[in-house]
Scaffold this motif. Structure first.
Motif, PDB file in Angstrom:
ATOM      1  N   ALA A 167      70.662 -42.223  -5.729  1.00 19.97           N
ATOM      2  CA  ALA A 167      69.485 -42.463  -6.568  1.00 19.97           C
ATOM      3  C   ALA A 167      68.217 -42.470  -5.716  1.00 19.97           C
ATOM      4  O   ALA A 167      67.164 -41.959  -6.135  1.00 19.97           O
ATOM      5  CB  ALA A 167      69.635 -43.784  -7.311  1.00 19.97           C
ATOM      6  N   ALA A 168      68.305 -43.014  -4.508  1.00 28.02           N
ATOM      7  CA  ALA A 168      67.156 -43.007  -3.599  1.00 28.02           C
ATOM      8  C   ALA A 168      66.798 -41.573  -3.199  1.00 28.02           C
ATOM      9  O   ALA A 168      65.614 -41.216  -3.122  1.00 28.02           O
ATOM     10  CB  ALA A 168      67.456 -43.848  -2.364  1.00 28.02           C
ATOM     11  N   ILE A 169      67.816 -40.741  -2.972  1.00 26.85           N
ATOM     12  CA  ILE A 169      67.569 -39.330  -2.628  1.00 26.85           C
ATOM     13  C   ILE A 169      66.867 -38.636  -3.784  1.00 26.85           C
ATOM     14  O   ILE A 169      65.906 -37.883  -3.584  1.00 26.85           O
ATOM     15  CB  ILE A 169      68.885 -38.611  -2.258  1.00 26.85           C
ATOM     16  N   ARG A 170      67.302 -38.898  -5.008  1.00 26.34           N
ATOM     17  CA  ARG A 170      66.664 -38.302  -6.184  1.00 26.34           C
ATOM     18  C   ARG A 170      65.199 -38.730  -6.265  1.00 26.34           C
ATOM     19  O   ARG A 170      64.320 -37.904  -6.510  1.00 26.34           O
ATOM     20  CB  ARG A 170      67.393 -38.719  -7.448  1.00 26.34           C
ATOM     21  N   ALA A 171      64.939 -40.017  -6.050  1.00 26.62           N
ATOM     22  CA  ALA A 171      63.556 -40.513  -6.115  1.00 26.62           C
ATOM     23  C   ALA A 171      62.697 -39.893  -5.022  1.00 26.62           C
ATOM     24  O   ALA A 171      61.536 -39.537  -5.262  1.00 26.62           O
ATOM     25  CB  ALA A 171      63.552 -42.036  -6.004  1.00 26.62           C
ATOM     26  N   LEU A 172      63.256 -39.746  -3.840  1.00 27.00           N
ATOM     27  CA  LEU A 172      62.503 -39.130  -2.747  1.00 27.00           C
ATOM     28  C   LEU A 172      62.216 -37.652  -3.037  1.00 27.00           C
ATOM     29  O   LEU A 172      61.126 -37.155  -2.727  1.00 27.00           O
ATOM     30  CB  LEU A 172      63.269 -39.277  -1.429  1.00 27.00           C
ATOM     31  N   CYS A 173      63.160 -36.958  -3.634  1.00 27.16           N
ATOM     32  CA  CYS A 173      62.936 -35.554  -4.011  1.00 27.16           C
ATOM     33  C   CYS A 173      61.837 -35.452  -5.067  1.00 27.16           C
ATOM     34  O   CYS A 173      60.974 -34.576  -4.983  1.00 27.16           O
ATOM     35  CB  CYS A 173      64.223 -34.923  -4.524  1.00 27.16           C
ATOM     36  N   ASP A 174      61.859 -36.358  -6.053  1.00 26.63           N
ATOM     37  CA  ASP A 174      60.806 -36.371  -7.071  1.00 26.63           C
ATOM     38  C   ASP A 174      59.451 -36.631  -6.438  1.00 26.63           C
ATOM     39  O   ASP A 174      58.452 -36.007  -6.803  1.00 26.63           O
ATOM     40  CB  ASP A 174      61.101 -37.424  -8.136  1.00 26.63           C
ATOM     41  N   LEU A 175      59.408 -37.543  -5.473  1.00 22.06           N
ATOM     42  CA  LEU A 175      58.160 -37.842  -4.780  1.00 22.06           C
ATOM     43  C   LEU A 175      57.654 -36.616  -4.030  1.00 22.06           C
ATOM     44  O   LEU A 175      56.460 -36.293  -4.077  1.00 22.06           O
ATOM     45  CB  LEU A 175      58.375 -39.007  -3.808  1.00 22.06           C
ATOM     46  N   ALA A 176      58.557 -35.903  -3.365  1.00 22.96           N
ATOM     47  CA  ALA A 176      58.158 -34.704  -2.628  1.00 22.96           C
ATOM     48  C   ALA A 176      57.671 -33.615  -3.573  1.00 22.96           C
ATOM     49  O   ALA A 176      56.697 -32.906  -3.282  1.00 22.96           O
ATOM     50  CB  ALA A 176      59.326 -34.184  -1.784  1.00 22.96           C
ATOM     51  N   LEU A 177      58.322 -33.479  -4.728  1.00 23.59           N
ATOM     52  CA  LEU A 177      57.909 -32.442  -5.683  1.00 23.59           C
ATOM     53  C   LEU A 177      56.575 -32.766  -6.340  1.00 23.59           C
ATOM     54  O   LEU A 177      55.822 -31.857  -6.687  1.00 23.59           O
ATOM     55  CB  LEU A 177      58.989 -32.255  -6.742  1.00 23.59           C
ATOM     56  N   GLU A 178      56.272 -34.040  -6.512  1.00 21.19           N
ATOM     57  CA  GLU A 178      54.981 -34.426  -7.089  1.00 21.19           C
ATOM     58  C   GLU A 178      53.829 -34.093  -6.167  1.00 21.19           C
ATOM     59  O   GLU A 178      52.716 -33.844  -6.616  1.00 21.19           O
ATOM     60  CB  GLU A 178      54.964 -35.922  -7.399  1.00 21.19           C
ATOM     61  N   SER A 179      54.078 -34.060  -4.876  1.00 23.97           N
ATOM     62  CA  SER A 179      53.008 -33.782  -3.922  1.00 23.97           C
ATOM     63  C   SER A 179      52.721 -32.292  -3.781  1.00 23.97           C
ATOM     64  O   SER A 179      51.764 -31.906  -3.141  1.00 23.97           O
ATOM     65  CB  SER A 179      53.344 -34.383  -2.554  1.00 23.97           C
TER      66      SER A 179
END
Length: 84
Positions: A32-44
């Protein structure tokens, strides 16, 4: 703003944790942390970037209608059900 390199390091850290743990809950939390980090990277990623998702338009296809086939029997007098 968080750099992508820092996000990648955190993803690697969580991936190692997910691979090495024997606890199912810890593994799910790491994923779940990996998913959140990927979402954060995609938002940038800027929206004008080539990596931005494109819109695909679908066109519905009308179903084809088959004409009924007339059945002929040797002892029938006509095409009507009431022809004997």
């Amino acid at each position: 703003m968080i750099s992508n390199e820092h996000i990648f390091m955190q993803i690697d850290k969580q991936l190692v944790l997910a691979k090495t743990t024997g606890n199912e809950n810890t593994k799910r939390e790491a994923l779940a942390a990996i998913r959140a980090l990927c979402d954060l990277a995609l938002e940038s990623v800027p929206s004008s970037s080539p990596q931005a998702p494109s819109v695909v338009q679908t066109v519905p296809i009308a179903p084809t209608i088959q004409q009924p086939v007339a059945l002929k029997e040797d002892d029938a007098n006509g095409e009507s059900l009431f022809d004997f």
